[in-house]
Design a protein around this motif. Structure first.
Motif, PDB file in Angstrom:
ATOM      1  N   TYR A  60      10.249 -38.190 -44.455  1.00  0.00           N
ATOM      2  CA  TYR A  60      10.790 -37.451 -45.606  1.00  0.00           C
ATOM      3  C   TYR A  60       9.870 -36.308 -46.018  1.00  0.00           C
ATOM      4  N   ALA A  61       8.559 -36.549 -46.072  1.00  0.00           N
ATOM      5  CA  ALA A  61       7.610 -35.515 -46.513  1.00  0.00           C
ATOM      6  C   ALA A  61       7.647 -34.307 -45.590  1.00  0.00           C
ATOM      7  N   PHE A  62       7.790 -34.570 -44.276  1.00  0.00           N
ATOM      8  CA  PHE A  62       7.858 -33.470 -43.312  1.00  0.00           C
ATOM      9  C   PHE A  62       9.099 -32.619 -43.556  1.00  0.00           C
ATOM     10  N   TYR A  63      10.237 -33.267 -43.730  1.00  0.00           N
ATOM     11  CA  TYR A  63      11.485 -32.522 -43.903  1.00  0.00           C
ATOM     12  C   TYR A  63      11.595 -31.878 -45.284  1.00  0.00           C
ATOM     13  N   GLU A  64      10.923 -32.448 -46.243  1.00  0.00           N
ATOM     14  CA  GLU A  64      10.872 -31.804 -47.554  1.00  0.00           C
ATOM     15  C   GLU A  64      10.183 -30.444 -47.431  1.00  0.00           C
ATOM     16  N   ALA A  65       9.088 -30.416 -46.659  1.00  0.00           N
ATOM     17  CA  ALA A  65       8.387 -29.150 -46.420  1.00  0.00           C
ATOM     18  C   ALA A  65       9.240 -28.209 -45.567  1.00  0.00           C
ATOM     19  N   MET A  66      10.053 -28.797 -44.661  1.00  0.00           N
ATOM     20  CA  MET A  66      10.925 -27.968 -43.824  1.00  0.00           C
ATOM     21  C   MET A  66      11.940 -27.217 -44.677  1.00  0.00           C
ATOM     22  N   LEU A 101       4.233 -30.923 -35.796  1.00  0.00           N
ATOM     23  CA  LEU A 101       3.547 -30.523 -37.017  1.00  0.00           C
ATOM     24  C   LEU A 101       2.670 -29.294 -36.768  1.00  0.00           C
ATOM     25  N   ASN A 102       1.923 -29.317 -35.669  1.00  0.00           N
ATOM     26  CA  ASN A 102       1.085 -28.165 -35.332  1.00  0.00           C
ATOM     27  C   ASN A 102       1.925 -26.916 -35.118  1.00  0.00           C
ATOM     28  N   TYR A 103       3.047 -27.079 -34.430  1.00  0.00           N
ATOM     29  CA  TYR A 103       3.900 -25.924 -34.147  1.00  0.00           C
ATOM     30  C   TYR A 103       4.443 -25.293 -35.424  1.00  0.00           C
ATOM     31  N   PHE A 104       4.944 -26.114 -36.340  1.00  0.00           N
ATOM     32  CA  PHE A 104       5.559 -25.543 -37.531  1.00  0.00           C
ATOM     33  C   PHE A 104       4.527 -25.049 -38.559  1.00  0.00           C
ATOM     34  N   ILE A 105       3.348 -25.632 -38.574  1.00  0.00           N
ATOM     35  CA  ILE A 105       2.308 -25.063 -39.446  1.00  0.00           C
ATOM     36  C   ILE A 105       1.928 -23.681 -38.912  1.00  0.00           C
ATOM     37  N   GLY A 106       1.774 -23.584 -37.586  1.00  0.00           N
ATOM     38  CA  GLY A 106       1.489 -22.279 -36.987  1.00  0.00           C
ATOM     39  C   GLY A 106       2.590 -21.276 -37.257  1.00  0.00           C
ATOM     40  N   SER A 107       3.835 -21.716 -37.139  1.00  0.00           N
ATOM     41  CA  SER A 107       4.984 -20.835 -37.383  1.00  0.00           C
ATOM     42  C   SER A 107       5.010 -20.358 -38.834  1.00  0.00           C
ATOM     43  N   GLY A 127      11.868 -19.761 -46.913  1.00  0.00           N
ATOM     44  CA  GLY A 127      10.891 -18.680 -46.919  1.00  0.00           C
ATOM     45  C   GLY A 127       9.697 -18.951 -47.809  1.00  0.00           C
ATOM     46  N   HIS A 128       9.578 -20.183 -48.310  1.00  0.00           N
ATOM     47  CA  HIS A 128       8.426 -20.554 -49.152  1.00  0.00           C
ATOM     48  C   HIS A 128       7.327 -21.095 -48.233  1.00  0.00           C
ATOM     49  N   TYR A 129       6.760 -20.185 -47.446  1.00  0.00           N
ATOM     50  CA  TYR A 129       5.848 -20.590 -46.383  1.00  0.00           C
ATOM     51  C   TYR A 129       4.567 -21.249 -46.901  1.00  0.00           C
ATOM     52  N   LYS A 130       3.996 -20.703 -47.937  1.00  0.00           N
ATOM     53  CA  LYS A 130       2.752 -21.270 -48.470  1.00  0.00           C
ATOM     54  C   LYS A 130       2.961 -22.703 -48.970  1.00  0.00           C
ATOM     55  N   THR A 131       4.085 -22.926 -49.619  1.00  0.00           N
ATOM     56  CA  THR A 131       4.383 -24.279 -50.106  1.00  0.00           C
ATOM     57  C   THR A 131       4.546 -25.242 -48.937  1.00  0.00           C
ATOM     58  N   ALA A 132       5.262 -24.812 -47.912  1.00  0.00           N
ATOM     59  CA  ALA A 132       5.463 -25.649 -46.730  1.00  0.00           C
ATOM     60  C   ALA A 132       4.131 -25.955 -46.054  1.00  0.00           C
ATOM     61  N   ILE A 133       3.277 -24.950 -45.945  1.00  0.00           N
ATOM     62  CA  ILE A 133       1.971 -25.142 -45.305  1.00  0.00           C
ATOM     63  C   ILE A 133       1.149 -26.181 -46.067  1.00  0.00           C
ATOM     64  N   THR A 134       1.143 -26.057 -47.373  1.00  0.00           N
ATOM     65  CA  THR A 134       0.372 -27.008 -48.198  1.00  0.00           C
ATOM     66  C   THR A 134       0.840 -28.440 -47.952  1.00  0.00           C
ATOM     67  N   LYS A 135       2.142 -28.642 -47.920  1.00  0.00           N
ATOM     68  CA  LYS A 135       2.684 -29.994 -47.713  1.00  0.00           C
ATOM     69  C   LYS A 135       2.426 -30.490 -46.302  1.00  0.00           C
ATOM     70  N   TRP A 136       2.626 -29.623 -45.314  1.00  0.00           N
ATOM     71  CA  TRP A 136       2.422 -30.036 -43.931  1.00  0.00           C
ATOM     72  C   TRP A 136       0.959 -30.317 -43.636  1.00  0.00           C
ATOM     73  N   GLU A 137       0.061 -29.528 -44.214  1.00  0.00           N
ATOM     74  CA  GLU A 137      -1.357 -29.742 -43.937  1.00  0.00           C
ATOM     75  C   GLU A 137      -1.856 -31.064 -44.529  1.00  0.00           C
ATOM     76  N   GLN A 138      -1.201 -31.542 -45.567  1.00  0.00           N
ATOM     77  CA  GLN A 138      -1.547 -32.857 -46.097  1.00  0.00           C
ATOM     78  C   GLN A 138      -1.206 -33.937 -45.068  1.00  0.00           C
ATOM     79  N   LEU A 139      -0.084 -33.753 -44.355  1.00  0.00           N
ATOM     80  CA  LEU A 139       0.298 -34.683 -43.291  1.00  0.00           C
ATOM     81  C   LEU A 139      -0.599 -34.504 -42.067  1.00  0.00           C
ATOM     82  N   TRP A 140      -0.942 -33.260 -41.800  1.00  0.00           N
ATOM     83  CA  TRP A 140      -1.741 -32.923 -40.613  1.00  0.00           C
ATOM     84  C   TRP A 140      -3.121 -33.586 -40.660  1.00  0.00           C
ATOM     85  N   ALA A 141      -3.650 -33.790 -41.845  1.00  0.00           N
ATOM     86  CA  ALA A 141      -4.971 -34.409 -41.983  1.00  0.00           C
ATOM     87  C   ALA A 141      -5.017 -35.767 -41.287  1.00  0.00           C
ATOM     88  N   GLU A 142      -3.863 -36.428 -41.198  1.00  0.00           N
ATOM     89  CA  GLU A 142      -3.805 -37.739 -40.556  1.00  0.00           C
ATOM     90  C   GLU A 142      -3.104 -37.706 -39.194  1.00  0.00           C
TER      91      GLU A 142
END
Length: 242
Positions: free
Chosen positions: A134-140, A168-174, A146-161
């Motif tokens: 759910y957290a991943f798709y919420e950021a999606m 995850l790496n692909y969409f944070i990069g995108s 177009g709220h890229y910064k918000t998505a990055i913040t949420k995805w990077e919280q998941l990326w830490a683990e």
């Protein structure tokens, strides 16, 4: 790329100083000597000079029209000895922007290709339901809005683990690339491109190439694009090598 119409800012400033008679005798002599020895310099100077004079003429016409308007208006006083000053360089740039010509000469060829080929990845369907992701798709959802910064913040919280998660790496990069952060995007695409089994390997290689292109590194862009197995990448490679 060869025979590019791109004129560097440094060279533009040199042309401007010459045309506005701001060079001392030594610099002027050196500039004229360089013109005689460099065919490309002559071509660029003539193109820039034509633009420069067109701007001056446009500026003078605008001043004349304003003056004539004042002549017709009895409510305005006419100042004796009115002059029509030649626009300084800041004004020249402003008019060029308005004419849509400044960006044509200012923009680097790599940046032009980047703008031509870049379109943000559309993202994944966001049917979240009771998904454990759910957290991943919420950021999606944020990403697709177009709220890229918000998505990055949420995805990077998941990326830490989940630093090895290719999706995850692909969409944070995108998201970083879509937000104009090419350098940050590259490191995330690296993790995907290096994994031969990654689902988004081709896409990551293509966008990584664009990120390098945006940063002005043509050779790195070519290396990335050559790892992408798609027609668009091959087409861009051909243009970069022409």
């Amino acid at each position: 790329m060869n025979d590019s119409p791109y004129i560097s800012q440094e060279r533009q400033e040199t042309f401007e100083r010459y045309l506005m008679d701001q060079m001392d005798n030594r610099e002027r002599s050196q500039f004229l000597e360089n013109l005689e020895q460099d065919a490309q310099l002559i071509q660029q100077f003539n193109e820039f000079k034509a633009l420069f004079h067109n701007v001056e003429e446009a500026a003078l016409r605008e001043q004349m029209e304003s003056f004539h308007t004042e002549l017709k208006s009895p409510s305005k006083k006419i100042t004796k000895g009115r002059t029509f000053p030649i626009y300084k360089i800041a004004a020249v740039i402003a008019v060029l922007v308005a004419m849509g010509l400044w960006l044509l000469y200012q923009k680097d060829p790599n940046e032009k290709l980047y703008q031509e080929y870049f379109t943000a990845d559309p993202g994944l369907p966001t049917v979240m339901g009771n998904s454990s992701n759910y957290a991943f798709y919420e950021a999606m959802v944020d990403y697709k809005r177009g709220h890229y910064k918000t998505a990055i913040t949420k995805w990077e919280q998941l990326w830490a683990e989940k630093k090895d998660n290719d999706t995850l790496n692909y969409f944070i990069g995108s998201a970083y690339l879509a937000d104009g952060e090419a350098t940050k995007a590259i490191s995330y695409f690296d993790r995907v491109v290096e994994n031969e089994q990654a689902s988004f390997k081709n896409e990551a290689a293509f966008y990584q190439g664009l990120a390098h292109l945006k940063n002005g590194d043509t050779q790195a862009a070519l290396k990335s694009l050559e790892k992408a197995q798609d027609e668009k990448s091959r087409e861009l490679i051909k243009k970069l090598k022409d």
